[in-house]
Design a protein around this motif. Structure first.
Motif, PDB file in Angstrom:
ATOM      1  N   GLY A 197       0.788  -1.224   0.000  1.00  0.00           N
ATOM      2  CA  GLY A 197       0.000   0.000   0.000  1.00  0.00           C
ATOM      3  C   GLY A 197       0.825   1.281   0.000  1.00  0.00           C
ATOM      4  O   GLY A 197       0.276   2.375  -0.128  1.00  0.00           O
ATOM      5  N   GLN A 198       2.127   1.168   0.133  1.00  0.00           N
ATOM      6  CA  GLN A 198       2.997   2.340   0.144  1.00  0.00           C
ATOM      7  C   GLN A 198       3.052   2.949  -1.251  1.00  0.00           C
ATOM      8  O   GLN A 198       3.125   2.243  -2.251  1.00  0.00           O
ATOM      9  CB  GLN A 198       4.398   1.940   0.592  1.00  0.00           C
ATOM     10  CG  GLN A 198       5.412   3.063   0.548  1.00  0.00           C
ATOM     11  CD  GLN A 198       6.835   2.571   0.843  1.00  0.00           C
ATOM     12  OE1 GLN A 198       7.091   1.379   0.988  1.00  0.00           O
ATOM     13  NE2 GLN A 198       7.757   3.513   0.931  1.00  0.00           N
ATOM     14  N   ARG A 199       3.001   4.267  -1.324  1.00  0.00           N
ATOM     15  CA  ARG A 199       3.163   4.955  -2.593  1.00  0.00           C
ATOM     16  C   ARG A 199       4.645   5.266  -2.767  1.00  0.00           C
ATOM     17  O   ARG A 199       5.279   5.798  -1.868  1.00  0.00           O
ATOM     18  CB  ARG A 199       2.360   6.253  -2.612  1.00  0.00           C
ATOM     19  CG  ARG A 199       0.877   5.997  -2.491  1.00  0.00           C
ATOM     20  CD  ARG A 199       0.124   7.257  -2.685  1.00  0.00           C
ATOM     21  NE  ARG A 199      -0.663   7.021  -3.890  1.00  0.00           N
ATOM     22  CZ  ARG A 199      -1.249   7.955  -4.576  1.00  0.00           C
ATOM     23  NH1 ARG A 199      -1.150   9.196  -4.229  1.00  0.00           N
ATOM     24  NH2 ARG A 199      -1.954   7.657  -5.637  1.00  0.00           N
TER      25      ARG A 199
END
Length: 193
Positions: free
Chosen positions: A15-17
């Motif tokens: 989920g990290q951008r």
């Protein structure tokens, strides 16, 4: 190479951008610096890479801006940054070369091969030639290709403060750093029609 990629991927979380362009550029630079210089730590690679980034950016800006029209002796902020980055590059390369020369183990990196290379007279490459070759290779490995219409590339200045592009021979390499003995097949002779 795989170790560098795995280390990078391990830092990411679900989920990290992430800025994939920035991450891939950093990965490419790390792999190039480790392959060319054989440095063992990310800090060594980052130090060389950061200085290379600054020098490349500033040289590009210098030749595309007002600096291209000014004589070499006119000081500009960009030229000062190039001079500082070049000093860092020279110090880092010198440190890594010294460490390689002092070591007893053979390393599988390009710098070790350059240190062992001899020219046609049996002489070893000078420290300046080794510096120039490694910087040229690192620069070429880490920057995106220039558009065909941009003309010849630039090299890092051989002496801090000088930002004039180095002359190139027909192979694209600097004529003063093309001494190592290599096996290159001769160019084919054109046949008459």
């Amino acid at each position: 190479m795989a170790e560098c990629a795995v280390d990078l991927a391990d830092r990411w979380t679900d989920g990290q951008r992430i800025d994939i362009k920035k991450e891939m550029a950093a990965l490419t630079q790390l792999i190039a610096v480790r392959t060319i210089f054989g440095v063992d730590t990310a800090a060594d690679a980052e130090s060389i890479g950061r200085a290379m980034d600054i020098a490349q950016k500033e040289i590009g800006a210098e030749f595309s801006g007002i600096g291209a029209l000014l004589p070499d002796w006119v000081p500009t902020p960009g030229r000062a940054r190039i001079k500082r980055a070049t000093a860092v590059i020279d110090a880092e390369v010198s440190r890594v070369v010294s460490r390689h020369r002092d070591g007893d183990t053979e390393r599988p990196d390009l710098l070790s091969r350059l240190l062992a290379a001899r020219d046609e007279t049996g002489a070893r490459l000078s420290d300046r030639e080794i510096r120039d070759e490694t910087v040229t290779l690192t620069s070429g490995a880490t920057r995106p290709p220039a558009p065909p219409s941009s003309g010849p590339g630039t090299c890092f200045p051989a002496t801090p403060g000088s930002v004039t592009p180095s002359p190139r021979n027909s192979t694209g390499s600097s004529p003063t750093t093309n001494r190592a003995t290599t096996t290159t097949p001769p160019s084919p002779t054109p046949r008459p029609s």
